[in-house]
Design an enzyme around this catalytic site. Structure first.
Site, PDB file in Angstrom:
ATOM      1  N   ASP A 173      15.071  28.958 -18.593  1.00  0.00           N
ATOM      2  CA  ASP A 173      15.439  27.908 -17.640  1.00  0.00           C
ATOM      3  C   ASP A 173      14.415  26.781 -17.686  1.00  0.00           C
ATOM      4  OD1 ASP A 173      13.260  28.569 -15.848  1.00  0.00           O
ATOM      5  OD2 ASP A 173      14.451  30.267 -15.160  1.00  0.00           O
ATOM      6  N   LYS A 218      20.424  24.065 -17.727  1.00  0.00           N
ATOM      7  CA  LYS A 218      21.343  22.941 -17.726  1.00  0.00           C
ATOM      8  C   LYS A 218      22.315  23.104 -18.882  1.00  0.00           C
ATOM      9  CE  LYS A 218      18.169  20.063 -20.454  1.00  0.00           C
ATOM     10  NZ  LYS A 218      17.462  18.776 -20.541  1.00  0.00           N
ATOM     11  N   MET A 263       8.771  25.738  -3.883  1.00  0.00           N
ATOM     12  CA  MET A 263      10.070  25.046  -3.895  1.00  0.00           C
ATOM     13  C   MET A 263      10.362  24.368  -2.559  1.00  0.00           C
ATOM     14  SD  MET A 263      12.275  28.007  -5.843  1.00  0.00           S
ATOM     15  CE  MET A 263      11.814  29.241  -4.613  1.00  0.00           C
TER      16      MET A 263
END
Length: 508
Positions: A36, A58, A172
């Site tokens: 990723d 993606k 995050m």
């Protein structure tokens, strides 16, 4: 086909040196690597050519693959008998959804292993001089996800966190920084509590801002801090200024592309990483030995007929001795031959075989080797030059200008141009994400150009090992600098000098 196996591997926070030894070993043996966007480019560049790579961060439509889709992908690849590596940023079991990814494997009876990674919650503060625990400030650290679903309130007991008096690390959570600060403040945390926001930690683009609970949101906005970033709340943040170490390394903040062939790249990369650089290994050429090389075999069978053997590259040395080995030719058959080499790398390769060169030119290029070899050899000498099929013609020309000798200039390998399967090199240079590209031969320049067609080469800061390499880079319009000597150490010193000038310029 029998079932394969899945390894969930934590890639760490970005710095390739923080990938674990076990993680690297598992990647090297993978048939399939599922990765990723949080995996560092330096680590992605280490994935072996034999492994099939699948980007689940993606797709062509720039949409993340769903977690359910990733789970099914791992299952299908393992059922096809593959050794599957699920490569994840940080640690797979710390907000990495690793537990979800193995649930289906457990249900289907697919074997798996977990290879823990170094989490950014500990390593990124460390790279910014922040110890997450310190006996004078706190005895606990708490790691919290800063991510929450859209339009939902935090399911976090801020009051309980404040009461711990520990260091709080939010992963995050940058987009929710205001909500986090408000939650802590409403729970009674002192508005003057130090807070650090750490961007792209352990990479060349690492940045930090440190303020307090009441002003950190504005400080982040003014400094344009962006993701990926972590938030650290606690008194230990005040130690950062005194404990900072990464930015003091001579190449800290410098991202460098190294274009040497894969089998030769590690030594140069290590020299740069020790000095703090983030190295992206982007081999621009591949060395391909010429198969069933009858001319080379014949020369090895008749080594006694030569007075000189000339090596012009480490690859030439390796391929020559591999051919000797395949023919069971004893190294004692080299007795009586004089050896000439170009460059320190070639010299070290020879010495590693227990041999020593009789001639190393004062300047490491084909022209000077030809001149100096022609000056000391004898009329009628016979020379063997096992080298690339596109070797510099000046070597032979300069020898023959000086002496009437017999030269067997035998191609032993081809130079094949190649680019990265994973990293878009053209895009990285267009976006100015790479500070310097290091070229150790004219062929590495040509290889780089072949895979970045259409790039504005004026954006490339090319650091070149010698005159021929610089000439090739100049011809494409690159901004070029040449090392004082044609050695890797001199190349690294030049990068240090250039980076220091850039640093000083930024500080003015």
């Amino acid at each position: 086909m029998g079932n394969g196996k899945v390894w969930l591997v934590g890639a760490g926070p970005g710095d390739v040196g923080l990938l674990t030894i076990k993680g690297m070993k598992v990647i090297e043996e993978a048939d399939v690597v599922v990765y990723d966007r949080l995996v560092g480019m330096g680590i992605l560049s280490l994935i072996p050519d034999k492994a099939r790579c699948i980007d689940v961060g993606k797709t062509s439509g720039n949409h993340m693959m769903s977690q359910e889709g990733i789970n099914k992908l791992l299952l299908e690849e393992a059922k096809n008998g593959n050794r599957v590596v699920r490569l994840k940023g940080g640690d797979p079991f710390l907000f990495g959804r690793g537990g979800e990814e193995i649930e289906l494997l457990v249900k289907e009876g697919i074997p798996y292993e977990i290879v823990p990674g170094i989490t950014s919650a500990i390593s990124v503060p460390a790279y910014n001089g922040i110890p997450v625990t310190h006996r004078d400030f706190t005895s606990s650290v708490h790691i919290i996800t800063g991510h929450k679903k859209k339009d939902e309130e935090y399911d976090i007991d801020f009051s309980a966190l404040v009461k711990t008096k520990g260091t709080l690390v939010f992963l995050m959570g940058l987009s929710e920084l205001g909500s986090i600060c408000k939650g802590l403040s409403d729970a009674g945390m002192d508005k003057n509590m130090p807070v650090a926001v750490l961007e792209r930690g352990t990479t060349a683009k690492q940045r930090k801002v440190i303020s307090d609970l009441s002003t950190i949101e504005e400080t982040v906005r003014l400094n344009n801090i962006s993701t990926p970033a972590i938030i650290v709340v606690g008194k230990v943040c005040s130690l950062s200024k005194g404990f900072s170490w990464y930015e003091k390394l001579p190449l800290a903040g410098c991202r460098i592309a190294v274009t040497r062939p894969k089998e030769l790249i590690s030594g140069l990369s290590e020299k740069l990483r020790i000095k703090g650089a983030e190295v992206i290994e982007l081999p621009a050429i591949r060395i391909e030995p010429i198969k069933e090389n009858l001319a080379l075999k014949q020369s090895i069978s008749n080594l006694a007929s030569y007075q000189w053997i000339v090596f012009t590259s480490p690859s030439g040395v390796n391929i020559f001795f591999e051919e000797m080995k395949s023919m069971k030719a004893d190294i004692r058959s080299l007795a009586g031959l004089k050896i000439a080499v170009i460059g320190e790398g070639t010299l070290k390769m020879i010495e590693g075989r227990g041999l020593y060169a009789d001639l190393v030119p004062s300047r490491y290029d084909a022209e000077n080797l030809g001149k100096e070899l022609g000056a000391i050899c004898f009329e009628g000498d016979r020379m063997l030059i096992p080298r690339a099929d596109i070797g510099n013609i000046l070597l032979v020309e300069e020898i023959k200008k000086r002496k009437n000798v017999v030269i067997d200039d035998i191609p032993t390998y081809r130079t094949v141009y190649e680019g990265s399967r994973i990293i878009n090199e053209k895009e990285e240079f267009q976006n100015r994400n790479i500070d310097y590209a290091l070229f150790t031969s004219a062929s590495t320049v040509r290889g780089f150009v072949s895979v970045t067609e259409g790039l504005d080469y004026g954006l490339v800061n090319a650091v070149c090992i010698g005159a021929q390499t610089k000439k090739e880079a100049d011809g494409h319009g690159m901004k070029t600098q040449m090392a004082e000597k044609a050695t890797l150490d001199s190349l690294v010193r030049l990068v240090e000098e250039l980076h220091e000038k850039q640093r000083q310029g930024n500080e003015k």
